[in-house]
Write a protein that holds these residues in place. Sequence first.
Motif, PDB file in Angstrom:
ATOM      1  N   GLU A 162       0.815  -1.214   0.000  1.00  0.00           N
ATOM      2  CA  GLU A 162       0.000   0.000   0.000  1.00  0.00           C
ATOM      3  C   GLU A 162       0.853   1.270   0.000  1.00  0.00           C
ATOM      4  OE1 GLU A 162      -3.936  -0.437   2.428  1.00  0.00           O
ATOM      5  OE2 GLU A 162      -2.371  -1.387   3.619  1.00  0.00           O
ATOM      6  N   TYR A 163       2.140   1.143   0.241  1.00  0.00           N
ATOM      7  CA  TYR A 163       2.989   2.319   0.423  1.00  0.00           C
ATOM      8  C   TYR A 163       2.935   3.281  -0.754  1.00  0.00           C
ATOM      9  CZ  TYR A 163       5.215   0.112   4.519  1.00  0.00           C
ATOM     10  OH  TYR A 163       5.476  -0.456   5.744  1.00  0.00           O
ATOM     11  N   ASP A 164       2.891   2.759  -1.953  1.00  0.00           N
ATOM     12  CA  ASP A 164       2.895   3.630  -3.133  1.00  0.00           C
ATOM     13  C   ASP A 164       1.614   4.444  -3.279  1.00  0.00           C
ATOM     14  OD1 ASP A 164       5.410   2.721  -3.805  1.00  0.00           O
ATOM     15  OD2 ASP A 164       4.694   1.223  -5.240  1.00  0.00           O
ATOM     16  N   ASN A 165       0.573   4.065  -2.555  1.00  0.00           N
ATOM     17  CA  ASN A 165      -0.715   4.760  -2.660  1.00  0.00           C
ATOM     18  C   ASN A 165      -0.868   5.890  -1.645  1.00  0.00           C
ATOM     19  OD1 ASN A 165      -1.497   2.864  -4.645  1.00  0.00           O
ATOM     20  ND2 ASN A 165      -2.214   1.439  -3.068  1.00  0.00           N
ATOM     21  N   TYR A 166       0.140   6.063  -0.788  1.00  0.00           N
ATOM     22  CA  TYR A 166       0.033   7.054   0.287  1.00  0.00           C
ATOM     23  C   TYR A 166       1.304   7.904   0.353  1.00  0.00           C
ATOM     24  CZ  TYR A 166      -3.985   4.495   2.210  1.00  0.00           C
ATOM     25  OH  TYR A 166      -5.204   3.894   2.389  1.00  0.00           O
ATOM     26  N   ASN A 167       1.116   9.128   0.816  1.00  0.00           N
ATOM     27  CA  ASN A 167       2.253   9.925   1.252  1.00  0.00           C
ATOM     28  C   ASN A 167       2.541   9.479   2.680  1.00  0.00           C
ATOM     29  OD1 ASN A 167       4.122  11.799   2.057  1.00  0.00           O
ATOM     30  ND2 ASN A 167       2.686  13.513   2.119  1.00  0.00           N
ATOM     31  N   LEU A 168       3.660   8.837   2.883  1.00  0.00           N
ATOM     32  CA  LEU A 168       3.972   8.236   4.181  1.00  0.00           C
ATOM     33  C   LEU A 168       4.526   9.241   5.182  1.00  0.00           C
ATOM     34  CD1 LEU A 168       5.563   4.977   2.766  1.00  0.00           C
ATOM     35  CD2 LEU A 168       3.290   5.221   3.758  1.00  0.00           C
ATOM     36  N   GLU A 169       4.817  10.452   4.707  1.00  0.00           N
ATOM     37  CA  GLU A 169       5.304  11.498   5.605  1.00  0.00           C
ATOM     38  C   GLU A 169       4.132  12.248   6.220  1.00  0.00           C
ATOM     39  OE1 GLU A 169       8.029  14.033   3.519  1.00  0.00           O
ATOM     40  OE2 GLU A 169       9.742  12.784   4.077  1.00  0.00           O
ATOM     41  N   GLU A 180      -5.409  14.875  34.214  1.00  0.00           N
ATOM     42  CA  GLU A 180      -6.675  15.307  34.806  1.00  0.00           C
ATOM     43  C   GLU A 180      -6.611  15.196  36.327  1.00  0.00           C
ATOM     44  OE1 GLU A 180      -9.902  14.114  31.476  1.00  0.00           O
ATOM     45  OE2 GLU A 180      -8.912  12.409  32.438  1.00  0.00           O
ATOM     46  N   ASP A 181      -5.908  14.182  36.798  1.00  0.00           N
ATOM     47  CA  ASP A 181      -5.615  13.998  38.222  1.00  0.00           C
ATOM     48  C   ASP A 181      -4.423  13.051  38.300  1.00  0.00           C
ATOM     49  OD1 ASP A 181      -6.626  11.309  38.006  1.00  0.00           O
ATOM     50  OD2 ASP A 181      -8.654  12.099  38.312  1.00  0.00           O
ATOM     51  N   ASP A 182      -4.143  12.503  39.456  1.00  0.00           N
ATOM     52  CA  ASP A 182      -2.956  11.652  39.600  1.00  0.00           C
ATOM     53  C   ASP A 182      -3.043  10.362  38.790  1.00  0.00           C
ATOM     54  OD1 ASP A 182      -1.817  13.478  41.296  1.00  0.00           O
ATOM     55  OD2 ASP A 182      -2.416  12.438  43.142  1.00  0.00           O
ATOM     56  N   ASN A 183      -4.251   9.938  38.477  1.00  0.00           N
ATOM     57  CA  ASN A 183      -4.421   8.624  37.858  1.00  0.00           C
ATOM     58  C   ASN A 183      -5.009   8.638  36.454  1.00  0.00           C
ATOM     59  OD1 ASN A 183      -3.539   7.095  40.196  1.00  0.00           O
ATOM     60  ND2 ASN A 183      -5.442   7.776  41.153  1.00  0.00           N
ATOM     61  N   ASN A 184      -5.487   9.777  36.009  1.00  0.00           N
ATOM     62  CA  ASN A 184      -6.113   9.869  34.691  1.00  0.00           C
ATOM     63  C   ASN A 184      -5.429  10.940  33.852  1.00  0.00           C
ATOM     64  OD1 ASN A 184      -8.446   7.953  35.015  1.00  0.00           O
ATOM     65  ND2 ASN A 184      -8.903   9.361  36.709  1.00  0.00           N
ATOM     66  N   HIS A 185      -5.089  10.566  32.624  1.00  0.00           N
ATOM     67  CA  HIS A 185      -4.317  11.453  31.755  1.00  0.00           C
ATOM     68  C   HIS A 185      -4.820  11.312  30.315  1.00  0.00           C
ATOM     69  CE1 HIS A 185      -1.393  11.011  35.115  1.00  0.00           C
ATOM     70  NE2 HIS A 185      -1.711   9.726  35.013  1.00  0.00           N
ATOM     71  N   TYR A 186      -4.597  12.355  29.520  1.00  0.00           N
ATOM     72  CA  TYR A 186      -4.797  12.180  28.086  1.00  0.00           C
ATOM     73  C   TYR A 186      -3.624  12.787  27.331  1.00  0.00           C
ATOM     74  CZ  TYR A 186      -6.827  16.982  27.925  1.00  0.00           C
ATOM     75  OH  TYR A 186      -7.049  18.335  28.033  1.00  0.00           O
ATOM     76  N   ILE A 187      -3.348  12.169  26.195  1.00  0.00           N
ATOM     77  CA  ILE A 187      -2.255  12.615  25.333  1.00  0.00           C
ATOM     78  C   ILE A 187      -2.883  13.230  24.093  1.00  0.00           C
ATOM     79  CG2 ILE A 187      -0.217  11.909  24.033  1.00  0.00           C
ATOM     80  CD1 ILE A 187       0.008   9.549  26.024  1.00  0.00           C
ATOM     81  N   GLU A 188      -2.574  14.482  23.855  1.00  0.00           N
ATOM     82  CA  GLU A 188      -3.195  15.231  22.764  1.00  0.00           C
ATOM     83  C   GLU A 188      -2.251  15.350  21.572  1.00  0.00           C
ATOM     84  OE1 GLU A 188      -6.257  18.578  23.305  1.00  0.00           O
ATOM     85  OE2 GLU A 188      -4.360  19.645  23.053  1.00  0.00           O
ATOM     86  N   PHE A 189      -2.751  14.972  20.404  1.00  0.00           N
ATOM     87  CA  PHE A 189      -2.002  15.041  19.143  1.00  0.00           C
ATOM     88  C   PHE A 189      -2.660  16.077  18.239  1.00  0.00           C
ATOM     89  CE2 PHE A 189      -1.177  10.869  20.790  1.00  0.00           C
ATOM     90  CZ  PHE A 189       0.052  10.460  20.287  1.00  0.00           C
ATOM     91  N   LYS A 190      -1.849  16.920  17.629  1.00  0.00           N
ATOM     92  CA  LYS A 190      -2.355  17.887  16.654  1.00  0.00           C
ATOM     93  C   LYS A 190      -1.542  17.769  15.365  1.00  0.00           C
ATOM     94  CE  LYS A 190      -3.998  21.377  19.987  1.00  0.00           C
ATOM     95  NZ  LYS A 190      -5.415  21.424  19.601  1.00  0.00           N
ATOM     96  N   ALA A 191      -2.240  17.589  14.251  1.00  0.00           N
ATOM     97  CA  ALA A 191      -1.591  17.489  12.946  1.00  0.00           C
ATOM     98  C   ALA A 191      -2.646  17.690  11.869  1.00  0.00           C
ATOM     99  CB  ALA A 191      -0.917  16.137  12.767  1.00  0.00           C
ATOM    100  N   LYS A 192      -2.183  17.937  10.658  1.00  0.00           N
ATOM    101  CA  LYS A 192      -3.116  18.082   9.536  1.00  0.00           C
ATOM    102  C   LYS A 192      -3.774  16.745   9.214  1.00  0.00           C
ATOM    103  CE  LYS A 192      -3.333  19.707   4.728  1.00  0.00           C
ATOM    104  NZ  LYS A 192      -4.500  20.593   4.943  1.00  0.00           N
ATOM    105  N   GLY A 193      -3.043  15.660   9.419  1.00  0.00           N
ATOM    106  CA  GLY A 193      -3.600  14.343   9.138  1.00  0.00           C
ATOM    107  C   GLY A 193      -2.714  13.239   9.684  1.00  0.00           C
ATOM    108  N   PHE A 194      -3.286  12.040   9.761  1.00  0.00           N
ATOM    109  CA  PHE A 194      -2.579  10.884  10.300  1.00  0.00           C
ATOM    110  C   PHE A 194      -2.801   9.676   9.400  1.00  0.00           C
ATOM    111  CE2 PHE A 194      -3.797  13.627  13.812  1.00  0.00           C
ATOM    112  CZ  PHE A 194      -2.637  13.720  14.571  1.00  0.00           C
TER     113      PHE A 194
END
Length: 246
Positions: A162-169, A180-194
């Motif tokens: 499938e590599y040739d069908n996608y821009n892999l960068e 949020e507290d000692d036991n709960n967390h979230y990781i936030e990602f920002k990008a044009k696309g994934f």
Amino acid sequence: MNYYLLTISYDGSELHGWAKQNNLLTAQGELEKSFVAIFKSNLFHTLGASKTDAGVHARNQKVFLQTEFRFNHRLIARDINSRINKNIFVKSIVEISPDFLVRNCKQKTYRYYLSTNEYDPLKRRYYHFLKFEFNKFKFEESLKLFVGLHDFRNFSGLKKNEYDNYNLERKIDHINIISEDDNNHYIEFKAKGFLRYQIRKIIGTCIAYNNNTITLEDIKKSLSINGEKMKFIADPSGLLLYDIIY
């Protein structure tokens, strides 16, 4: 032709992702079924801004709708919500110009939710419960390797044919851990696309590093196009498409 932009949210736990598939419950498939029931027509086309995977949730998914007929878009959302699968909700519908490109956004924001609390079946649909201690320093140390422009072929669900069908960068603008507290967390990602599974592969790899299963050098090597694909992938339940900006 008439053109509209929908903002929808959904609990993806029981859905096989956004994209419609034969004989499977999907967000796009359920949305289109409700259109057919209301409009008594299939003369329309929908396109989602982001192809969320099975089990992944969305807070503000954007959907392009093209129809050969006009309708009162200010009133129709209530009618759709009365018919559609209760895991899905149409938040708004607005008219747009024909040249609007729903997938040409400025930035997408995803959040991945982690918990070190005792396993809670009432929250299992929305959190990944870690079996090891959460080391915020180690997570930040590994996550920063992925910020910026990289070839993410080894952190995707794509096969070599499938590599040739996608821009892999892909360029990740921002990754941040919010506690949020000692036991709960979230990781936030920002990008044009994934790429397919990219965020879940990154999170799975960072969990493996947190658990001392792999080293930073292993991650760096895999980020090289000559490296091997990372085998780790995080559960979809913790992933949320949080927002899309145009």
